[in-house]
Design an enzyme around this catalytic site. Structure first.
Site, PDB file in Angstrom:
ATOM      1  N   HIS A   1       1.145  -1.046   0.041  1.00  0.00           N
ATOM      2  CA  HIS A   1       0.003   0.100   0.055  1.00  0.00           C
ATOM      3  C   HIS A   1       0.516   1.265  -0.001  1.00  0.00           C
ATOM      4  CE1 HIS A   1      -3.858  -2.513   0.815  1.00  0.00           C
ATOM      5  NE2 HIS A   1      -3.452  -2.772   1.426  1.00  0.00           N
TER       6      HIS A   1
ATOM      7  N   ASP B   1      -2.319 -10.734  -2.008  1.00  0.00           N
ATOM      8  CA  ASP B   1      -2.981  -9.963  -0.518  1.00  0.00           C
ATOM      9  C   ASP B   1      -4.826  -9.584  -1.215  1.00  0.00           C
ATOM     10  OD1 ASP B   1      -2.581  -8.902   2.149  1.00  0.00           O
ATOM     11  OD2 ASP B   1      -3.472  -7.504   0.788  1.00  0.00           O
TER      12      ASP B   1
ATOM     13  N   HIS C   1      -6.195  -7.378   0.036  1.00  0.00           N
ATOM     14  CA  HIS C   1      -6.367  -5.504  -0.468  1.00  0.00           C
ATOM     15  C   HIS C   1      -5.605  -5.397  -1.915  1.00  0.00           C
ATOM     16  CE1 HIS C   1      -6.705  -6.605   3.480  1.00  0.00           C
ATOM     17  NE2 HIS C   1      -7.924  -5.469   3.786  1.00  0.00           N
TER      18      HIS C   1
ATOM     19  N   ASP D   1      -4.431 -12.452   3.898  1.00  0.00           N
ATOM     20  CA  ASP D   1      -6.011 -12.255   3.948  1.00  0.00           C
ATOM     21  C   ASP D   1      -6.926 -12.648   3.082  1.00  0.00           C
ATOM     22  OD1 ASP D   1      -4.027  -8.908   3.991  1.00  0.00           O
ATOM     23  OD2 ASP D   1      -4.480 -10.343   1.643  1.00  0.00           O
TER      24      ASP D   1
END
Ligand SMILES: NCCCNCCCCCS
Ligand SMILES: [Zn+2]
Length: 343
Positions: free
Chosen positions: A159, A195, A197, A284
């Site tokens: 991120h 991931d 996200h 995740d």
């Protein structure tokens, strides 16, 4: 496959994050790394410390002023009479200016970030610099001829943009690894982000480039963090147009659906015909992850590793998310074992 790990990550702890409107203890906690390290040791992976790298290496994917801010932020916080953990209080929004950097630490924290989930503490810089060196060491091993390597980075990095932190991330470890492979002569590199996200930071860094393809499979930003990037209509810009692909998926996505999309992503990678691959490995996507909403089960992670190996590319795995702490180690080890049994 060698595992690169530094216990300097432990210096990054003790903050709180603003999660769904409440200040809560960070989900991104030091014990995550301990569970992963223990699981990889039990699975027989060799564990090595990172090499050292010059500060300039980080400027290959981050701005110099952003890096200087990260290095000095905590001492500025203390100079303002503060202690404990740092969180921003104001961010530049639509209609405000981004060409001026304010002088105070509170404003600078907001200038260089985009959420209040990512606290900094006194040891954060030491921890993230070590994580970046783990990523660069894994990339160096692959550049020097190893088929694969894994960097046990904590906190994650995907991120973090060219000059922004957020989503628990400060330095983009996957982008650093991809750029290192490019600098060592790999002509084309793909970053595959699995991931839960969207890898918004990695997309930001390579947005205008045609030598690094970014692909991300993730929770739909319409309902999921990072919310403001990661849609399927984002394909890069300028020379980078066509070298970015996003596969947003709805909450509740299970393995059959996920696998179908993964195969499409793998075909795009084959079409790109890269010389090496970086995998942003977040787990995740696991059904019991406390902040995520996909439904992958433990038995699916070896399959994920096998699919990645089917490309036959030199591969650098970079640890990203995974917040079901008790299972994160098994799930990561399963991906790497699945990869090795197929490669
Ligand atoms: N309400 C959503 C809060 C999300 N907080 C950041 C999640 C970062 C994941 C890194 S892999
Ligand atoms: Zn994540």
């Amino acid at each position: 496959m060698k595992v690169i790990y530094s216990d300097k990550h432990q210096a990054h702890q003790g903050g709180m994050e603003l999660h769904r409107g409440e200040l809560v203890p960070c989900y991104e906690m030091p014990s995550r790394a301990q569970f992963m390290l223990d699981a990889l040791r039990q699975a027989g992976f060799p564990i090595l410390p990172p090499r050292d790298f010059a500060p300039e290496q980080l400027e290959r994917v981050h701005s110099a002023d952003y890096l200087q801010f990260l290095r000095t932020a905590y001492s500025q916080w203390q100079a303002a009479g503060k202690s404990g953990f740092m969180l921003p209080s104001a961010f530049p929004a639509r209609g405000q200016r981004q060409d001026k950097i304010p002088t105070g630490i509170h404003a600078k924290l907001g200038y260089y970030s985009y959420d209040a989930s990512t606290p900094m503490v006194a040891g954060t810089w030491q921890a993230v610099e070590a994580g970046a060196h783990c990523a660069l060491t894994a990339a160096a091993l692959v550049a020097e001829g190893e088929q694969s390597a894994y960097a046990l980075c904590r906190p994650p990095g995907h991120h973090a943009g060219y000059a922004t932190f957020g989503g628990y991330c400060f330095l983009n470890n996957a982008a650093l690894a991809a750029q290192y492979l490019r600098d060592q002569g790999k002509r084309k590199v793909v970053v595959l982000d699995v991931d839960y996200h969207h890898g918004n930071g990695t997309q930001d860094i390579f947005w205008q480039r045609d030598d690094v393809l970014t692909i991300s499979i993730h929770g739909d930003p319409a309902t999921e963090y990072p919310f403001f990037l990661g849609y399927a209509d984002e394909h890069g810009e300028g020379a980078g147009l066509g070298y970015c692909h996003n596969f947003p998926l709805p909450a509740g996505t299970d393995w059959p659906t996920y696998q179908q999309v993964l195969l499409k992503a793998l075909q795009l990678i084959k079409d790109f015909n890269p010389d090496a691959m970086v995998v942003s490995l977040g787990v995740d996507t696991f059904e019991d992850d406390p902040i995520s909403a996909f439904k992958l089960k433990a038995g699916h992670y070896p399959l994920l590793g096998a699919h990645i190996a089917s490309l036959g590319l030199p591969t650098v795995f970079i640890q990203e998310g995974g917040y079901a702490v008790a299972e994160v180690g098994q799930n990561v080890a399963a991906v790497l074992q699945g990869f090795e049994q197929t490669a």
